[in-house]
Motif scaffolding. Structure first.
Motif, PDB file in Angstrom:
ATOM      1  N   SER A  70       4.898  12.397 -10.177  1.00  0.00           N
ATOM      2  CA  SER A  70       4.116  11.952 -11.322  1.00  0.00           C
ATOM      3  C   SER A  70       2.637  12.113 -10.982  1.00  0.00           C
ATOM      4  O   SER A  70       2.264  12.146  -9.812  1.00  0.00           O
ATOM      5  CB  SER A  70       4.453  10.482 -11.601  1.00  0.00           C
ATOM      6  N   ASP A  71       1.809  12.170 -12.014  1.00  0.00           N
ATOM      7  CA  ASP A  71       0.372  12.212 -11.759  1.00  0.00           C
ATOM      8  C   ASP A  71      -0.230  10.809 -11.754  1.00  0.00           C
ATOM      9  O   ASP A  71      -1.435  10.639 -11.699  1.00  0.00           O
ATOM     10  CB  ASP A  71      -0.343  13.125 -12.759  1.00  0.00           C
ATOM     11  N   THR A  72       0.629   9.788 -11.794  1.00  0.00           N
ATOM     12  CA  THR A  72       0.194   8.403 -11.699  1.00  0.00           C
ATOM     13  C   THR A  72       0.071   8.013 -10.233  1.00  0.00           C
ATOM     14  O   THR A  72       0.942   8.312  -9.428  1.00  0.00           O
ATOM     15  CB  THR A  72       1.205   7.468 -12.401  1.00  0.00           C
ATOM     16  N   VAL A  73      -1.014   7.345  -9.885  1.00  0.00           N
ATOM     17  CA  VAL A  73      -1.233   6.879  -8.518  1.00  0.00           C
ATOM     18  C   VAL A  73      -0.937   5.387  -8.472  1.00  0.00           C
ATOM     19  O   VAL A  73      -1.487   4.609  -9.254  1.00  0.00           O
ATOM     20  CB  VAL A  73      -2.686   7.150  -8.063  1.00  0.00           C
ATOM     21  N   ARG A  74      -0.044   5.003  -7.560  1.00  0.00           N
ATOM     22  CA  ARG A  74       0.313   3.594  -7.391  1.00  0.00           C
ATOM     23  C   ARG A  74      -0.372   3.056  -6.141  1.00  0.00           C
ATOM     24  O   ARG A  74      -0.269   3.646  -5.067  1.00  0.00           O
ATOM     25  CB  ARG A  74       1.824   3.448  -7.247  1.00  0.00           C
ATOM     26  N   THR A  75      -1.066   1.924  -6.306  1.00  0.00           N
ATOM     27  CA  THR A  75      -1.668   1.222  -5.175  1.00  0.00           C
ATOM     28  C   THR A  75      -1.070  -0.170  -5.126  1.00  0.00           C
ATOM     29  O   THR A  75      -1.061  -0.875  -6.132  1.00  0.00           O
ATOM     30  CB  THR A  75      -3.196   1.135  -5.325  1.00  0.00           C
ATOM     31  N   ASN A  76      -0.537  -0.549  -3.949  1.00  0.00           N
ATOM     32  CA  ASN A  76       0.156  -1.821  -3.795  1.00  0.00           C
ATOM     33  C   ASN A  76      -0.742  -2.873  -3.155  1.00  0.00           C
ATOM     34  O   ASN A  76      -1.520  -2.573  -2.253  1.00  0.00           O
ATOM     35  CB  ASN A  76       1.397  -1.633  -2.916  1.00  0.00           C
ATOM     36  N   TYR A  77      -0.568  -4.115  -3.614  1.00  0.00           N
ATOM     37  CA  TYR A  77      -1.274  -5.271  -3.066  1.00  0.00           C
ATOM     38  C   TYR A  77      -0.239  -6.387  -2.903  1.00  0.00           C
ATOM     39  O   TYR A  77       0.701  -6.491  -3.704  1.00  0.00           O
ATOM     40  CB  TYR A  77      -2.377  -5.735  -4.017  1.00  0.00           C
ATOM     41  N   PHE A  78      -0.437  -7.227  -1.882  1.00  0.00           N
ATOM     42  CA  PHE A  78       0.552  -8.254  -1.590  1.00  0.00           C
ATOM     43  C   PHE A  78      -0.107  -9.593  -1.309  1.00  0.00           C
ATOM     44  O   PHE A  78      -1.255  -9.649  -0.872  1.00  0.00           O
ATOM     45  CB  PHE A  78       1.373  -7.855  -0.358  1.00  0.00           C
ATOM     46  N   SER A  79       0.662 -10.641  -1.519  1.00  0.00           N
ATOM     47  CA  SER A  79       0.267 -11.979  -1.114  1.00  0.00           C
ATOM     48  C   SER A  79       1.518 -12.652  -0.551  1.00  0.00           C
ATOM     49  O   SER A  79       2.473 -12.920  -1.289  1.00  0.00           O
ATOM     50  CB  SER A  79      -0.286 -12.772  -2.303  1.00  0.00           C
ATOM     51  N   ILE A  80       1.515 -12.888   0.756  1.00  0.00           N
ATOM     52  CA  ILE A  80       2.663 -13.491   1.417  1.00  0.00           C
ATOM     53  C   ILE A  80       2.723 -14.971   1.042  1.00  0.00           C
ATOM     54  O   ILE A  80       1.729 -15.691   1.173  1.00  0.00           O
ATOM     55  CB  ILE A  80       2.563 -13.349   2.954  1.00  0.00           C
ATOM     56  N   TYR A 132       7.109 -13.094  -1.166  1.00  0.00           N
ATOM     57  CA  TYR A 132       5.746 -12.619  -1.424  1.00  0.00           C
ATOM     58  C   TYR A 132       5.581 -12.221  -2.885  1.00  0.00           C
ATOM     59  O   TYR A 132       6.535 -11.995  -3.613  1.00  0.00           O
ATOM     60  CB  TYR A 132       5.414 -11.426  -0.516  1.00  0.00           C
ATOM     61  N   TRP A 133       4.308 -12.154  -3.290  1.00  0.00           N
ATOM     62  CA  TRP A 133       3.916 -11.606  -4.583  1.00  0.00           C
ATOM     63  C   TRP A 133       3.568 -10.146  -4.353  1.00  0.00           C
ATOM     64  O   TRP A 133       2.981  -9.801  -3.334  1.00  0.00           O
ATOM     65  CB  TRP A 133       2.694 -12.327  -5.147  1.00  0.00           C
ATOM     66  N   ASN A 134       3.895  -9.303  -5.311  1.00  0.00           N
ATOM     67  CA  ASN A 134       3.584  -7.878  -5.229  1.00  0.00           C
ATOM     68  C   ASN A 134       2.838  -7.496  -6.503  1.00  0.00           C
ATOM     69  O   ASN A 134       3.273  -7.835  -7.602  1.00  0.00           O
ATOM     70  CB  ASN A 134       4.882  -7.071  -5.105  1.00  0.00           C
ATOM     71  N   LYS A 135       1.732  -6.826  -6.328  1.00  0.00           N
ATOM     72  CA  LYS A 135       0.965  -6.285  -7.456  1.00  0.00           C
ATOM     73  C   LYS A 135       0.842  -4.790  -7.237  1.00  0.00           C
ATOM     74  O   LYS A 135       0.486  -4.355  -6.145  1.00  0.00           O
ATOM     75  CB  LYS A 135      -0.417  -6.921  -7.506  1.00  0.00           C
ATOM     76  N   ALA A 136       1.159  -4.020  -8.244  1.00  0.00           N
ATOM     77  CA  ALA A 136       0.966  -2.569  -8.163  1.00  0.00           C
ATOM     78  C   ALA A 136       0.030  -2.159  -9.282  1.00  0.00           C
ATOM     79  O   ALA A 136       0.213  -2.554 -10.435  1.00  0.00           O
ATOM     80  CB  ALA A 136       2.298  -1.837  -8.281  1.00  0.00           C
ATOM     81  N   VAL A 158      -3.247 -16.885  -6.511  1.00  0.00           N
ATOM     82  CA  VAL A 158      -2.721 -15.844  -5.632  1.00  0.00           C
ATOM     83  C   VAL A 158      -3.833 -14.846  -5.297  1.00  0.00           C
ATOM     84  O   VAL A 158      -4.533 -14.361  -6.187  1.00  0.00           O
ATOM     85  CB  VAL A 158      -1.539 -15.113  -6.293  1.00  0.00           C
ATOM     86  N   VAL A 159      -3.984 -14.560  -3.999  1.00  0.00           N
ATOM     87  CA  VAL A 159      -4.969 -13.588  -3.532  1.00  0.00           C
ATOM     88  C   VAL A 159      -4.212 -12.385  -2.996  1.00  0.00           C
ATOM     89  O   VAL A 159      -3.447 -12.499  -2.044  1.00  0.00           O
ATOM     90  CB  VAL A 159      -5.861 -14.189  -2.427  1.00  0.00           C
ATOM     91  N   PHE A 160      -4.386 -11.254  -3.622  1.00  0.00           N
ATOM     92  CA  PHE A 160      -3.682 -10.016  -3.230  1.00  0.00           C
ATOM     93  C   PHE A 160      -4.524  -9.232  -2.239  1.00  0.00           C
ATOM     94  O   PHE A 160      -5.734  -9.111  -2.402  1.00  0.00           O
ATOM     95  CB  PHE A 160      -3.389  -9.157  -4.455  1.00  0.00           C
ATOM     96  N   LYS A 161      -3.831  -8.684  -1.227  1.00  0.00           N
ATOM     97  CA  LYS A 161      -4.502  -7.859  -0.221  1.00  0.00           C
ATOM     98  C   LYS A 161      -3.736  -6.540  -0.114  1.00  0.00           C
ATOM     99  O   LYS A 161      -2.523  -6.522  -0.250  1.00  0.00           O
ATOM    100  CB  LYS A 161      -4.467  -8.554   1.138  1.00  0.00           C
TER     101      LYS A 161
END
Length: 151
Positions: free
Chosen positions: A74-84, A98-102, A147-150
């Motif tokens: 795909s031409d979509t770029v996924r960037t992942n962020y997490f909060s344990i 954990y929380w997951n944000k994409a 929640v703070v995503f890193k």
């Protein structure tokens, strides 16, 4: 003077230990799986899971092969962020919540998607592998404010 230096060293070591335990070593396997999913690298995806791996994805039961079927270029770029949230680490088993944000970005569009997830990882031949991943997609606007995503 020695007491000040000793106290300072002890403080630095304590802070370093706390930060090192923020994420268990096994969490890197989860990050790798999601990165390989984004890269559509099927072989490396398989290399992050046990033979009996199950993904409980928003009310459905998937194997690694089911997950691979949806991993398409795909031409979509996924960037992942997490909060344990928390984890329990034993010599050959880790459970992680954990929380997951994409963030999905494509040209001038960008969308964040959130999940509440938990994983069970086993150490197999010295390598952390995911045996189960449970993923619940959150409705838009339902992410807790604190929640703070890193990355």
């Amino acid at each position: 003077m020695r007491n000040i230096v000793f106290t300072l060293m002890l403080f630095v070591l304590t802070i370093g230990n706390a930060q090192a335990q923020e994420k268990p070593e096994a969490f890197k396997t989860i990050e790798n799986l999601l990165n390989y999913l984004s890269d559509v690298d099927h072989e490396r995806m398989r290399g992050t899971v046990t033979e009996s791996f199950l993904l409980l994805e928003h009310g459905e039961v998937w194997t690694i092969e089911d997950l691979i079927k949806v991993a398409k270029p795909s031409d979509t770029v996924r960037t992942n962020y997490f909060s344990i949230i928390d984890f329990d680490e034993r010599p050959d088993l880790v459970t992680i919540n954990y929380w997951n944000k994409a963030n999905f970005a494509k040209k001038n569009e960008s969308q964040d998607v959130y999940w509440l997830e938990s994983a069970i990882l086993q150490k197999v031949k010295g390598k952390w592998l995911i045996s189960q991943l449970h993923s619940t997609r959150l409705p838009s606007g339902k992410v807790p404010e604190n929640v703070v995503f890193k990355p």
